[in-house]
Write an enzyme that holds these catalytic residues in place. Sequence first.
Site, PDB file in Angstrom:
ATOM      1  N   THR A  60       1.608  -2.873   8.600  1.00 57.27           N
ATOM      2  CA  THR A  60       1.548  -3.548   9.904  1.00 57.27           C
ATOM      3  C   THR A  60       2.942  -4.021  10.294  1.00 57.27           C
ATOM      4  O   THR A  60       3.636  -4.645   9.489  1.00 57.27           O
ATOM      5  CB  THR A  60       0.582  -4.753   9.833  1.00 57.27           C
ATOM      6  OG1 THR A  60      -0.695  -4.276   9.443  1.00 57.27           O
ATOM      7  CG2 THR A  60       0.483  -5.466  11.183  1.00 57.27           C
TER       8      THR A  60
ATOM      9  N   GLN B 104     -24.265  -2.739  23.374  1.00 55.11           N
ATOM     10  CA  GLN B 104     -25.605  -2.234  23.697  1.00 55.11           C
ATOM     11  C   GLN B 104     -26.200  -3.003  24.880  1.00 55.11           C
ATOM     12  O   GLN B 104     -26.771  -2.406  25.790  1.00 55.11           O
ATOM     13  CB  GLN B 104     -26.502  -2.360  22.446  1.00 55.11           C
ATOM     14  CG  GLN B 104     -27.776  -1.550  22.514  1.00 55.11           C
ATOM     15  CD  GLN B 104     -27.499  -0.050  22.525  1.00 55.11           C
ATOM     16  OE1 GLN B 104     -26.401   0.408  22.176  1.00 55.11           O
ATOM     17  NE2 GLN B 104     -28.465   0.726  22.971  1.00 55.11           N
TER      18      GLN B 104
ATOM     19  N   GLY C 242     -24.886  -1.892  28.158  1.00 56.29           N
ATOM     20  CA  GLY C 242     -25.164  -0.512  28.557  1.00 56.29           C
ATOM     21  C   GLY C 242     -23.870   0.264  28.799  1.00 56.29           C
ATOM     22  O   GLY C 242     -22.886   0.063  28.091  1.00 56.29           O
TER      23      GLY C 242
ATOM     24  N   THR D 199       0.824  -1.218   0.000  1.00 56.27           N
ATOM     25  CA  THR D 199       0.000   0.000   0.000  1.00 56.27           C
ATOM     26  C   THR D 199       0.858   1.268   0.000  1.00 56.27           C
ATOM     27  O   THR D 199       1.883   1.334   0.675  1.00 56.27           O
ATOM     28  CB  THR D 199      -0.926   0.005   1.242  1.00 56.27           C
ATOM     29  OG1 THR D 199      -1.661  -1.213   1.259  1.00 56.27           O
ATOM     30  CG2 THR D 199      -1.884   1.176   1.229  1.00 56.27           C
TER      31      THR D 199
ATOM     32  N   GLU E 239      -6.690  -5.546   4.008  1.00 56.14           N
ATOM     33  CA  GLU E 239      -6.605  -6.761   3.185  1.00 56.14           C
ATOM     34  C   GLU E 239      -7.846  -6.927   2.299  1.00 56.14           C
ATOM     35  O   GLU E 239      -8.412  -8.011   2.178  1.00 56.14           O
ATOM     36  CB  GLU E 239      -6.318  -7.979   4.068  1.00 56.14           C
ATOM     37  CG  GLU E 239      -4.996  -7.750   4.786  1.00 56.14           C
ATOM     38  CD  GLU E 239      -4.378  -8.979   5.399  1.00 56.14           C
ATOM     39  OE1 GLU E 239      -4.665 -10.092   4.948  1.00 56.14           O
ATOM     40  OE2 GLU E 239      -3.576  -8.799   6.331  1.00 56.14           O
TER      41      GLU E 239
ATOM     42  N   GLN F  16     -37.742  -8.857  25.074  1.00 60.28           N
ATOM     43  CA  GLN F  16     -37.604  -9.303  23.692  1.00 60.28           C
ATOM     44  C   GLN F  16     -36.528  -8.516  22.937  1.00 60.28           C
ATOM     45  O   GLN F  16     -35.821  -9.063  22.085  1.00 60.28           O
ATOM     46  CB  GLN F  16     -38.954  -9.154  22.989  1.00 60.28           C
ATOM     47  CG  GLN F  16     -39.020  -9.944  21.699  1.00 60.28           C
ATOM     48  CD  GLN F  16     -40.380  -9.819  21.047  1.00 60.28           C
ATOM     49  OE1 GLN F  16     -40.859  -8.715  20.804  1.00 60.28           O
ATOM     50  NE2 GLN F  16     -41.013 -10.941  20.789  1.00 60.28           N
TER      51      GLN F  16
ATOM     52  N   PRO G 103       0.507   5.887  -0.299  1.00 63.56           N
ATOM     53  CA  PRO G 103      -0.460   6.968  -0.092  1.00 63.56           C
ATOM     54  C   PRO G 103      -1.419   7.112  -1.289  1.00 63.56           C
ATOM     55  O   PRO G 103      -2.584   7.437  -1.118  1.00 63.56           O
ATOM     56  CB  PRO G 103       0.429   8.210   0.056  1.00 63.56           C
ATOM     57  CG  PRO G 103       1.732   7.678   0.579  1.00 63.56           C
ATOM     58  CD  PRO G 103       1.890   6.320  -0.025  1.00 63.56           C
ATOM     59  N   GLY G 104      -0.950   6.795  -2.492  1.00 66.82           N
ATOM     60  CA  GLY G 104      -1.805   6.951  -3.681  1.00 66.82           C
ATOM     61  C   GLY G 104      -2.348   5.637  -4.225  1.00 66.82           C
ATOM     62  O   GLY G 104      -2.929   5.611  -5.316  1.00 66.82           O
ATOM     63  N   ALA G 105      -2.134   4.528  -3.533  1.00 69.14           N
ATOM     64  CA  ALA G 105      -2.584   3.229  -4.052  1.00 69.14           C
ATOM     65  C   ALA G 105      -2.882   2.263  -2.929  1.00 69.14           C
ATOM     66  O   ALA G 105      -1.972   1.734  -2.293  1.00 69.14           O
ATOM     67  CB  ALA G 105      -1.523   2.631  -4.974  1.00 69.14           C
TER      68      ALA G 105
HETATM   69  C1  LIG Z   1      -4.254  -0.781  10.448  1.00 67.13           C
HETATM   70  C2  LIG Z   1      -3.946  -1.082   9.013  1.00 67.13           C
HETATM   71  C3  LIG Z   1      -3.005  -2.059   8.721  1.00 67.13           C
HETATM   72  C4  LIG Z   1      -2.659  -2.305   7.385  1.00 67.13           C
HETATM   73  N1  LIG Z   1      -1.651  -3.207   7.095  1.00 67.13           N
HETATM   74  C5  LIG Z   1      -1.134  -3.252   5.836  1.00 67.13           C
HETATM   75  C6  LIG Z   1       0.056  -3.987   5.558  1.00 67.13           C
HETATM   76  O1  LIG Z   1       0.637  -4.660   6.431  1.00 67.13           O
HETATM   77  N2  LIG Z   1       0.582  -3.949   4.297  1.00 67.13           N
HETATM   78  C7  LIG Z   1      -0.013  -3.236   3.289  1.00 67.13           C
HETATM   79  O2  LIG Z   1       0.527  -3.218   2.178  1.00 67.13           O
HETATM   80  N3  LIG Z   1      -1.176  -2.523   3.521  1.00 67.13           N
HETATM   81  C8  LIG Z   1      -1.731  -2.519   4.764  1.00 67.13           C
HETATM   82  N4  LIG Z   1      -2.872  -1.771   5.022  1.00 67.13           N
HETATM   83  C9  LIG Z   1      -3.496  -1.036   3.924  1.00 67.13           C
HETATM   84  C10 LIG Z   1      -4.906  -1.528   3.582  1.00 67.13           C
HETATM   85  O3  LIG Z   1      -4.828  -2.764   2.930  1.00 67.13           O
HETATM   86  C11 LIG Z   1      -5.584  -0.415   2.769  1.00 67.13           C
HETATM   87  O4  LIG Z   1      -5.881   0.630   3.677  1.00 67.13           O
HETATM   88  C12 LIG Z   1      -6.847  -0.905   2.100  1.00 67.13           C
HETATM   89  O5  LIG Z   1      -6.528  -1.801   1.055  1.00 67.13           O
HETATM   90  C13 LIG Z   1      -7.679   0.248   1.532  1.00 67.13           C
HETATM   91  O6  LIG Z   1      -6.898   1.125   0.791  1.00 67.13           O
HETATM   92  P1  LIG Z   1      -6.986   2.712   1.080  1.00 67.13           P
HETATM   93  O7  LIG Z   1      -6.858   2.913   2.526  1.00 67.13           O
HETATM   94  O8  LIG Z   1      -6.009   3.379   0.183  1.00 67.13           O
HETATM   95  O9  LIG Z   1      -8.451   3.115   0.655  1.00 67.13           O
HETATM   96  P2  LIG Z   1      -8.922   3.506  -0.829  1.00 67.13           P
HETATM   97  O10 LIG Z   1      -8.490   2.472  -1.793  1.00 67.13           O
HETATM   98  O11 LIG Z   1      -8.541   4.909  -1.106  1.00 67.13           O
HETATM   99  O12 LIG Z   1     -10.489   3.411  -0.684  1.00 67.13           O
HETATM  100  C14 LIG Z   1     -11.268   4.433  -0.022  1.00 67.13           C
HETATM  101  C15 LIG Z   1     -12.730   3.974  -0.039  1.00 67.13           C
HETATM  102  O13 LIG Z   1     -13.206   3.877  -1.386  1.00 67.13           O
HETATM  103  C16 LIG Z   1     -13.686   2.570  -1.632  1.00 67.13           C
HETATM  104  N5  LIG Z   1     -13.392   2.234  -3.011  1.00 67.13           N
HETATM  105  C17 LIG Z   1     -12.206   2.290  -3.646  1.00 67.13           C
HETATM  106  N6  LIG Z   1     -12.314   1.901  -4.925  1.00 67.13           N
HETATM  107  C18 LIG Z   1     -13.631   1.558  -5.092  1.00 67.13           C
HETATM  108  C19 LIG Z   1     -14.390   1.020  -6.183  1.00 67.13           C
HETATM  109  N7  LIG Z   1     -13.817   0.765  -7.360  1.00 67.13           N
HETATM  110  N8  LIG Z   1     -15.701   0.775  -5.997  1.00 67.13           N
HETATM  111  C20 LIG Z   1     -16.280   1.030  -4.801  1.00 67.13           C
HETATM  112  N9  LIG Z   1     -15.616   1.528  -3.730  1.00 67.13           N
HETATM  113  C21 LIG Z   1     -14.319   1.778  -3.888  1.00 67.13           C
HETATM  114  C22 LIG Z   1     -12.957   1.682  -0.647  1.00 67.13           C
HETATM  115  O14 LIG Z   1     -13.609   0.449  -0.436  1.00 67.13           O
HETATM  116  C23 LIG Z   1     -12.928   2.571   0.567  1.00 67.13           C
HETATM  117  O15 LIG Z   1     -14.178   2.508   1.189  1.00 67.13           O
HETATM  118  C24 LIG Z   1      -3.295  -1.579   6.341  1.00 67.13           C
HETATM  119  C25 LIG Z   1      -4.285  -0.628   6.653  1.00 67.13           C
HETATM  120  C26 LIG Z   1      -4.608  -0.368   7.966  1.00 67.13           C
HETATM  121  C27 LIG Z   1      -5.639   0.690   8.246  1.00 67.13           C
END
Ligand SMILES: Cc1cc2nc3c(=O)[nH]c(=O)nc-3n(C[C@H](O)[C@H](O)[C@H](O)COP(=O)(O)OP(=O)(O)OC[C@H]3O[C@@H](n4cnc5c(N)ncnc54)[C@H](O)[C@@H]3O)c2cc1C
Length: 390
Positions: free
Chosen positions: A161, A337, A340, A129, A364, A280, A131-133
């Site tokens: 992680t 919930q 409480g 992962t 993931e 219930q 910042p842009g992907a």
């Molecule tokens: C605590 C933590 C641990 C992690 N550990 C690792 C690690 O060990 N190694 C690693 O490489 N990464 C890791 N990650 C990264 C994680 O896999 C990504 O955060 C995740 O894949 C989502 O990517 P993003 O945060 O860039 O969100 P984005 O891809 O920017 O998505 C933002 C939102 O848009 C939605 N979205 C995006 N594209 C579409 C689409 N085509 N259709 C509909 N909805 C869409 C997404 O579902 C999400 O809701 C970790 C993340 C966290 C928070």
Amino acid sequence: MDFALSDEQRAIRDTARDFITREVVPLEQELLRRERAHRPGLERGELRELQLKARKFGFWGLATPEEYGGMDLPAVTQSLIWTEIGRSFVPFRFGGEADNILFYCNEEQKREFLLPTIEGERFSCFAITEPGAGSDAANIKLSARRDGGDWVLNGEKTFITGGNEADFAIVIAVTDPEKGARRGGATAFLVDREMGWRSEFIQTMGEGGPASLVFDDVRVPERNILGELGQGFTLGMEWIGKGRYTIPSHALGIAERALGMAIAYANTRETFGRPIGENQAIQWMIADSETELEAARWLILRAAWTVDQGMDPRHASSMAKLYGAGMVNRVVDRVMQIHGGMGYTRELPIERWYRQVRLYRIFEGTDEMQRLIISRDLLRGYTKLGGHLA
Ligand SMILES: Cc1cc2nc3c(=O)[nH]c(=O)nc-3n(C[C@H](O)[C@H](O)[C@H](O)COP(=O)(O)OP(=O)(O)OC[C@H]3O[C@@H](n4cnc5c(N)ncnc54)[C@H](O)[C@@H]3O)c2cc1C
């Protein structure tokens, strides 16, 4: 059709349960105390000590082949064990493991990276992962440029992680921008921290936290390529595939434990002169939770079974991850919930689970990515309706 566990599965599951109950659960109150004081719940040395104790019980390397001293368990048995691990909120895992793709190491790399990782002497992290992907992992930009016998890495990884603790990182980098990551333009590198990458802790909602990794002209020798040049994206997807049944298996353990707490509380907490469980409103929360938990159990076990049958597990695993992650969020919310105000305190682990399991819908492969895979498989006819029984 037989929904029962084999004698062997039951015996291994029960031994794991016994270990977790006797050695891990007793640490829970101290863990909550430490975390309330903003200290790490479990130190690296304490985790190692527990893992070595478990080794004496025979638990070492659930997924590790026997030639490396592991148990090489079928996926269904691994899933059952991950559910047992999930029953305690102590961040424990059995030792003797390595990232699944580290088994692609050549002989020299095995000595340097794989074997010390299995032994717990070295810590790895996996970094795709940026910042842009994130969801769009094929859009990675961290570049690796050939320079003599070396590769020079530049760019940033984020949300990794274990990135602040790791001794080395498995980094997926772009080696041929013309081809693109998906078509052979990305490669996996084994990059020691001493080679010069920096990490920075990222504060998150959950305990612990991932890190961002910065690569600024980090020189990596050619011999540190994992697998083949151009195989990086495929390896990255293989790494992620494993979590798609282990994460929901862990979630199942959390949900079972939490629901057990809610049932006990509903039977003892009284309002208006009678236990809240006689209402219930409370009964329905318990019933819905148990039903969803059971539905998740079979989706998860079928996904793991699919792996063991040598079938393509992606469709089944995506359904297990999507449903399991949603299920645990809904169950923990209801359990809070039912408790409480007490559920909201840091005296109990419920608010901790509430923060922890939110991640399960994100990492993931987000919920949306799982839905994308499931629907694409059907729309394009890769998978038949009716699953393996069709
Ligand atoms: C605590 C933590 C641990 C992690 N550990 C690792 C690690 O060990 N190694 C690693 O490489 N990464 C890791 N990650 C990264 C994680 O896999 C990504 O955060 C995740 O894949 C989502 O990517 P993003 O945060 O860039 O969100 P984005 O891809 O920017 O998505 C933002 C939102 O848009 C939605 N979205 C995006 N594209 C579409 C689409 N085509 N259709 C509909 N909805 C869409 C997404 O579902 C999400 O809701 C970790 C993340 C966290 C928070």
